[in-house]
Write an enzyme that holds these catalytic residues in place. Structure first.
Site, short mmCIF file in Angstrom:
data_model
loop_
_atom_site.label_atom_id
_atom_site.label_comp_id
_atom_site.label_asym_id
_atom_site.label_seq_id
_atom_site.Cartn_x
_atom_site.Cartn_y
_atom_site.Cartn_z
N LYS A 37 49.88 -17.83 -22.03
CA LYS A 37 48.76 -17.81 -22.55
C LYS A 37 47.83 -18.84 -22.78
CE LYS A 37 46.27 -16.72 -27.32
NZ LYS A 37 46.55 -16.18 -28.60
N ASP A 179 45.53 -13.38 -39.06
CA ASP A 179 44.66 -12.11 -38.74
C ASP A 179 45.55 -10.85 -38.58
OD1 ASP A 179 43.54 -10.50 -37.22
OD2 ASP A 179 43.49 -11.57 -35.39
N ASN A 184 49.49 -7.50 -34.11
CA ASN A 184 50.24 -9.10 -34.80
C ASN A 184 51.26 -8.81 -35.72
OD1 ASN A 184 47.96 -10.22 -32.97
ND2 ASN A 184 46.79 -10.53 -35.11
N ASP A 197 50.02 -14.59 -32.34
CA ASP A 197 48.55 -14.66 -33.06
C ASP A 197 47.96 -15.46 -33.73
OD1 ASP A 197 47.62 -14.04 -30.26
OD2 ASP A 197 46.60 -11.88 -31.32
#
Length: 261
Positions: A37, A179, A184, A197
């Site tokens: 990432k 989130d 996720n 995430d």
């Protein structure tokens, strides 16, 4: 993009695909057993990596393999979770199984002892970040609920922020994902295989996760996300699986708060 040597030597010659699911703005390269990432430099990304390391052994999350940064970017190489996203068609076609697993995932978070958790995401922290985003024109007006702004809604993000400041709910602290949306949460062999995430994970209000899960369920099933409509599904079924009564005021509050992120 020139990668740090410690990362480039770990992925040299390996094939990858690009993951464009989600709205984080990150560049995500997916390898057979790892994920890279790449994000613009922000102090908060250091906090996320610290949080990921703290979570290891507490809940299933990607393991930090290597983390580097320069003056412009931060590079996180982490292990790849196994299983499927909970928005996979298999689970969308089996809502009772899906909801049972999502409730289990949420309770898994709530069961973690947060005594020495390194990050707080309480109302004050959330509103401070929301204020920064509003004042710096960072609110993505293209990805909000159609009723949030305009006729019958708020005039603009500034008015919404003021409403959020004036209507702070009671705080029920737990380990919050921050989130909790279907992409996720990963599932494998009928078990929760992991959470991804984790940029907003920390001590937070339990109802933020419930609210975002509720919204994610609603829009995944009504075709807003993914384009396919799954009939005869009510997101309110989530509360039955959690064994709680819905707090509609807090659900509304956290869905509106998320509009500024």
């Amino acid at each position: 993009m020139k990668l740090p040597e410690s990362i480039s030597r770990r992925i040299a010659g390996k094939q990858y695909s690009v993951d464009d699911v989600g709205m984080s703005g990150s560049q995500i390269l997916v390898f057979d057993n790892a994920v890279l990432k790449i994000v613009k430099w922000r102090k908060e990304n250091d906090d996320t990596v610290q949080m990921m390391r703290w979570l290891e052994g507490r809940i299933p999350v990607p393991r930090v393999i290597c983390y580097e940064q320069d003056n412009e970017y931060q590079y996180l190489l982490m292990s790849k979770l196994t299983g499927k996203m909970s928005c996979d068609e298999y689970y969308m076609e089996r809502p009772q199984e899906l909801l049972t697993l999502l409730a289990k995932a949420m309770k898994m978070l709530w069961a973690v002892d947060v005594t020495d958790c390194p990050r707080k995401r309480d109302i004050d922290a959330e509103l401070a970040e929301a204020k920064y985003r509003v004042e710096n024109d960072l609110v993505d007006m293209d990805n909000v609920e159609p009723t949030t702004f305009g006729e019958g809604g708020f005039h603009d993000p500034k008015e919404l922020l003021q409403w959020l400041e004036d209507n702070r709910p009671d705080y029920e602290p737990v380990l919050s994902h921050g989130d909790f949306c279907l992409p996720n949460i990963f599932i494998e062999d009928g078990m929760i295989s992991g959470f991804i995430d984790l940029g907003d994970t920390g001590i937070g209000d339990k109802w933020r996760d419930i609210a975002l899960c509720y919204r994610s369920l609603k829009h995944n099933f009504d075709g807003s996300y993914g384009g396919k409509v799954y009939a005869d599904f009510q997101p309110e079924m989530l509360f039955e699986k959690l064994g709680i009564q819905p707090n509609w005021e807090k659900l509304k509050y956290y869905i509106l708060l998320d509009e500024l992120f």
